[in-house]
Design an enzyme around this catalytic site. Structure first.
Site, PDB file in Angstrom:
ATOM      1  N   HIS A 106     -12.197   4.216   0.307  1.00  0.00           N
ATOM      2  CA  HIS A 106     -12.531   3.109   1.358  1.00  0.00           C
ATOM      3  C   HIS A 106     -13.150   1.878   0.867  1.00  0.00           C
ATOM      4  CE1 HIS A 106     -11.884   6.616   4.596  1.00  0.00           C
ATOM      5  NE2 HIS A 106     -10.662   5.932   4.211  1.00  0.00           N
TER       6      HIS A 106
ATOM      7  N   ARG B 132      -9.508  17.155   6.452  1.00  0.00           N
ATOM      8  CA  ARG B 132     -10.222  17.396   5.308  1.00  0.00           C
ATOM      9  C   ARG B 132     -11.630  17.966   5.941  1.00  0.00           C
ATOM     10  NH1 ARG B 132      -9.682  11.787   3.263  1.00  0.00           N
ATOM     11  NH2 ARG B 132      -7.657  11.713   2.530  1.00  0.00           N
TER      12      ARG B 132
ATOM     13  N   GLY C 299     -14.031   4.571  15.256  1.00  0.00           N
ATOM     14  CA  GLY C 299     -15.059   3.469  15.496  1.00  0.00           C
ATOM     15  C   GLY C 299     -14.821   2.184  15.903  1.00  0.00           C
ATOM     16  N   GLU C 300     -13.464   1.801  15.979  1.00  0.00           N
ATOM     17  CA  GLU C 300     -12.958   0.619  16.749  1.00  0.00           C
ATOM     18  C   GLU C 300     -12.826   1.013  18.250  1.00  0.00           C
ATOM     19  OE1 GLU C 300      -9.938  -1.492  14.512  1.00  0.00           O
ATOM     20  OE2 GLU C 300     -10.833  -1.087  12.689  1.00  0.00           O
TER      21      GLU C 300
ATOM     22  N   ASP D 137      -5.938  14.445  15.685  1.00  0.00           N
ATOM     23  CA  ASP D 137      -6.011  13.160  16.126  1.00  0.00           C
ATOM     24  C   ASP D 137      -7.413  13.477  17.309  1.00  0.00           C
ATOM     25  OD1 ASP D 137      -5.755  11.410  18.215  1.00  0.00           O
ATOM     26  OD2 ASP D 137      -3.550  11.217  17.590  1.00  0.00           O
TER      27      ASP D 137
ATOM     28  N   HIS E 249     -16.853   3.784   8.333  1.00  0.00           N
ATOM     29  CA  HIS E 249     -15.295   3.798   8.394  1.00  0.00           C
ATOM     30  C   HIS E 249     -15.109   4.968   8.992  1.00  0.00           C
ATOM     31  CE1 HIS E 249     -11.147   2.471   7.152  1.00  0.00           C
ATOM     32  NE2 HIS E 249     -11.027   3.756   7.015  1.00  0.00           N
ATOM     33  N   LEU E 250     -14.538   5.132  10.416  1.00  0.00           N
ATOM     34  CA  LEU E 250     -14.175   6.447  10.977  1.00  0.00           C
ATOM     35  C   LEU E 250     -12.658   6.260  11.427  1.00  0.00           C
ATOM     36  CD1 LEU E 250     -17.499   6.755  13.327  1.00  0.00           C
ATOM     37  CD2 LEU E 250     -17.064   7.571  10.796  1.00  0.00           C
TER      38      LEU E 250
ATOM     39  N   ARG F 117      -2.822  -1.933  -3.228  1.00  0.00           N
ATOM     40  CA  ARG F 117      -3.894  -1.394  -2.956  1.00  0.00           C
ATOM     41  C   ARG F 117      -3.738   0.016  -3.787  1.00  0.00           C
ATOM     42  NH1 ARG F 117      -4.462   3.573   1.082  1.00  0.00           N
ATOM     43  NH2 ARG F 117      -6.748   4.228   0.498  1.00  0.00           N
TER      44      ARG F 117
ATOM     45  N   LYS G 246       3.543   0.707   2.790  1.00  0.00           N
ATOM     46  CA  LYS G 246       3.299  -0.140   3.904  1.00  0.00           C
ATOM     47  C   LYS G 246       3.220  -1.677   3.343  1.00  0.00           C
ATOM     48  CE  LYS G 246      -0.172   2.627   6.232  1.00  0.00           C
ATOM     49  NZ  LYS G 246      -1.408   3.112   6.176  1.00  0.00           N
TER      50      LYS G 246
ATOM     51  N   ASN H 289       0.730  -1.167  -0.159  1.00  0.00           N
ATOM     52  CA  ASN H 289       0.003   0.006   0.127  1.00  0.00           C
ATOM     53  C   ASN H 289       0.912   1.154  -0.079  1.00  0.00           C
ATOM     54  OD1 ASN H 289      -1.793   2.047   0.707  1.00  0.00           O
ATOM     55  ND2 ASN H 289      -2.675   1.067   2.441  1.00  0.00           N
TER      56      ASN H 289
ATOM     57  N   ARG I  82      -8.297  11.646  19.766  1.00  0.00           N
ATOM     58  CA  ARG I  82      -7.851  11.500  21.038  1.00  0.00           C
ATOM     59  C   ARG I  82      -7.802  12.844  21.889  1.00  0.00           C
ATOM     60  NH1 ARG I  82      -4.084   6.737  19.761  1.00  0.00           N
ATOM     61  NH2 ARG I  82      -3.813   8.000  18.091  1.00  0.00           N
TER      62      ARG I  82
ATOM     63  N   ASN J 297      -8.745   8.684  10.440  1.00  0.00           N
ATOM     64  CA  ASN J 297      -8.235   9.870  10.162  1.00  0.00           C
ATOM     65  C   ASN J 297      -9.133  10.614   9.037  1.00  0.00           C
ATOM     66  OD1 ASN J 297      -6.592  12.399  10.581  1.00  0.00           O
ATOM     67  ND2 ASN J 297      -4.990  11.420   9.227  1.00  0.00           N
TER      68      ASN J 297
ATOM     69  N   GLU K  24      -8.092  -4.156   5.720  1.00  0.00           N
ATOM     70  CA  GLU K  24      -8.091  -3.900   4.389  1.00  0.00           C
ATOM     71  C   GLU K  24      -7.029  -4.879   3.749  1.00  0.00           C
ATOM     72  OE1 GLU K  24      -8.634   0.564   3.394  1.00  0.00           O
ATOM     73  OE2 GLU K  24      -8.133   0.413   5.671  1.00  0.00           O
TER      74      GLU K  24
HETATM   75  P1  ADP Z   1      -6.146   6.511   9.021  1.00  0.00           P
HETATM   76  O1  ADP Z   1      -5.834   5.101   8.648  1.00  0.00           O
HETATM   77  O2  ADP Z   1      -7.392   7.053   8.237  1.00  0.00           O
HETATM   78  O3  ADP Z   1      -4.876   7.161   9.167  1.00  0.00           O
HETATM   79  P2  ADP Z   1      -7.061   5.243  11.521  1.00  0.00           P
HETATM   80  O4  ADP Z   1      -7.949   4.329  11.062  1.00  0.00           O
HETATM   81  O5  ADP Z   1      -5.690   4.632  11.952  1.00  0.00           O
HETATM   82  O6  ADP Z   1      -6.642   6.466  10.432  1.00  0.00           O
HETATM   83  O7  ADP Z   1      -7.527   6.286  12.526  1.00  0.00           O
HETATM   84  C1  ADP Z   1      -6.870   7.371  13.305  1.00  0.00           C
HETATM   85  C2  ADP Z   1      -7.957   7.983  14.475  1.00  0.00           C
HETATM   86  O8  ADP Z   1      -8.246   7.065  15.080  1.00  0.00           O
HETATM   87  C3  ADP Z   1      -7.101   9.285  14.856  1.00  0.00           C
HETATM   88  O9  ADP Z   1      -8.227  10.399  15.067  1.00  0.00           O
HETATM   89  C4  ADP Z   1      -7.192   8.841  16.413  1.00  0.00           C
HETATM   90  O10 ADP Z   1      -7.148   9.901  17.248  1.00  0.00           O
HETATM   91  C5  ADP Z   1      -8.128   7.876  16.419  1.00  0.00           C
HETATM   92  N1  ADP Z   1      -8.250   7.035  17.535  1.00  0.00           N
HETATM   93  C6  ADP Z   1      -7.415   5.841  17.895  1.00  0.00           C
HETATM   94  N2  ADP Z   1      -7.474   5.343  19.026  1.00  0.00           N
HETATM   95  C7  ADP Z   1      -8.525   6.275  19.565  1.00  0.00           C
HETATM   96  C8  ADP Z   1      -9.264   6.045  20.921  1.00  0.00           C
HETATM   97  N3  ADP Z   1      -8.838   5.031  21.865  1.00  0.00           N
HETATM   98  N4  ADP Z   1     -10.017   7.117  21.202  1.00  0.00           N
HETATM   99  C9  ADP Z   1     -10.594   7.840  20.207  1.00  0.00           C
HETATM  100  N5  ADP Z   1      -9.863   7.966  18.840  1.00  0.00           N
HETATM  101  C10 ADP Z   1      -8.914   7.177  18.754  1.00  0.00           C
END
Ligand code: ADP
Length: 414
Positions: free
Chosen positions: A185, A246, A338-339, A287, A213-214, A97, A15, A8, A289, A216, A391
């Protein structure tokens, strides 16, 4: 021992993930980062818990790579040293990918014709497809004669009907310039639908779900009978939800106004909308978090960014319940946010009780990182599911289908 390599490629990253095929199991994976940044490049990798001889091991090392070809060489040296000295000979296929495939709806075997199609699609994905092509070139140099397959982020959404994929612009723009909604996605949404069907105990062809799919980058899809009928991203990944950097949905007149008033060039506008907006532009951090922490500490902008993120996800879920005419078997949450964030899932779902989506607060708190589960109360009209996306596994499976290689056992996800 036959192996499959999934790649990827991003603009400055590559990756990778190795899959064993006898039995089919995810092996070592990682990322080569900061390609082109001299001696600052890093190679991070980890082995899954079940990997023979390297259970759960993690690596991080500084490397040097001037381009994707040399990054690839570094990755191969690393794999040879840590997994198998015969790796290059063991690889039976490479899956890539690729972000934009225009109207291609299936993964394709790479040859001159399909590589030209990816090149043509770069007009609509100038940041994403060229690195993908570099990844293909890098792999072709090393794995000569080994079949390579492209799996497109856009492919799953090709089943959208015209009323969902067209913009309200002059029709000639679609005919002459292919301006329409494509969605992204797709590999993740496809995987989530398939996993949701397993959890629901239904055939995919009878499963209606809304997949969220939530991460970045974030997107939501409405899926009827396993086929995508609408998705929140558009001609590019900029449309739809509020994302890390975005802006998502925006009145296009805002762009015209900014270009005029701020004297912004096309490039500046692109950077502003894609890299400086979203949570980053509103709160100072992309981020979630940090945004959650800021909101908890009473910072008004963090609270605003969080509320906007959550509200827009909820708005799309409502819209897609309508798109599916109320026949929704499950709403699925996945990717970084989301996870991993029961708090954000609760903020999204709590106000949707009136629409029959009943969250079970305790179940929601109990589904933690890397695990799947049902967080809906028994009374919920649709199941509320959490499914870690994978993925690479989906790309690996599709690659094997294209090359006609049958792995000896069912996949073991990392
Ligand atoms: P991408 O693959 O699109 O770069 P990811 O699927 O890795 O992104 O998701 C990154 C997002 O998930 C960031 O906004 C990060 O803050 C958020 N995230 C990761 N762990 C947590 C958590 N424990 N609580 C809240 N958000 C989280």
């Amino acid at each position: 021992m036959s192996k499959l390599l999934v790649l990827n490629a991003g603009s400055s990253s590559l990756k990778f993930k190795v899959f064993g095929l006898q039995p089919f199991a995810a092996g070592i994976g990682g990322m080569f980062d900061r390609i082109g940044d001299g001696a600052n490049c890093t190679l991070k990798a980890s082995a899954p818990p079940h990997a023979a001889g390297a259970q759960g091991r993690k690596w991080e090392q500084k490397c040097f790579a001037k381009d994707h070809v040399s990054a690839m060489q570094n990755i191969l040296d690393f794999i040879k040293d840590n997994v198998s000295g015969a790796f290059v000979r063991e690889v039976v296929a490479v899956g890539h990918r690729i972000v934009h495939g225009l109207d291609i709806s299936e993964p394709v075997l790479l040859n001159d014709k399909t590589i030209d199609q990816i090149r043509a699609a770069a007009v609509l994905a100038p940041l994403h497809n060229p690195p993908g092509l570099q990844g293909i070139e890098a792999a072709a140099k090393v794995f000569q004669g080994v079949p390579q397959v492209a799996v497109f982020d856009t492919a799953f959404h090709q089943s959208m009907p015209p009323h969902a994929f067209m913009y309200g612009l002059p029709y000639e723009l679609y005919e002459q310039h292919r301006i329409r909604r494509y969605g992204f996605h797709g590999t993740s949404h496809k995987y989530l639908v398939e996993q949701a069907a397993v959890m629901l105990g239904k055939p995919v062809s009878e499963t209606n779900v809304i997949t969220c799919h939530l991460g970045n980058g974030s997107s939501i899809s409405a899926v009827r009978g396993g086929r995508c009928v609408d998705t929140s991203m558009g001609m590019t990944p900029l449309e739809g939800l509020l994302m890390g950097t975005r802006c998502g949905d925006l009145d296009p007149a805002v762009v015209l106004f900014m270009q005029k008033q701020l004297n912004l060039s096309v490039k500046d506008t692109d950077t502003l909308l894609n890299k400086k907006s979203g949570l980053l532009g509103l709160t100072g951090s992309n981020d979630l978090r940090s945004v959650l922490a800021g909101a908890a500490a009473g910072e008004p902008r963090a609270a605003l960014g969080l509320a906007m993120f959550v509200y827009r996800v909820r708005k799309y879920i409502g819209a897609y319940m309508a798109a599916l005419e109320g026949q929704v078997d499950a709403v699925v949450f996945s990717a970084g946010i989301g996870e991993n964030s029961p708090a954000v899932r609760a903020l999204i779902l709590e106000p949707l009780r009136g629409m029959g989506l009943d969250l079970d607060a305790a179940a929601n708190e109990a589904v933690l990182r890397g695990h799947r589960g049902d967080i809906g109360a028994p009374s919920s009209r649709a199941r509320l599911l959490v499914v870690p996306t994978d993925e690479e596994l989906c790309i690996a499976e599709q690659t094997l289908q294209v090359v006609g290689f049958k792995p000896s056992e069912q996949p073991t996800a990392q």
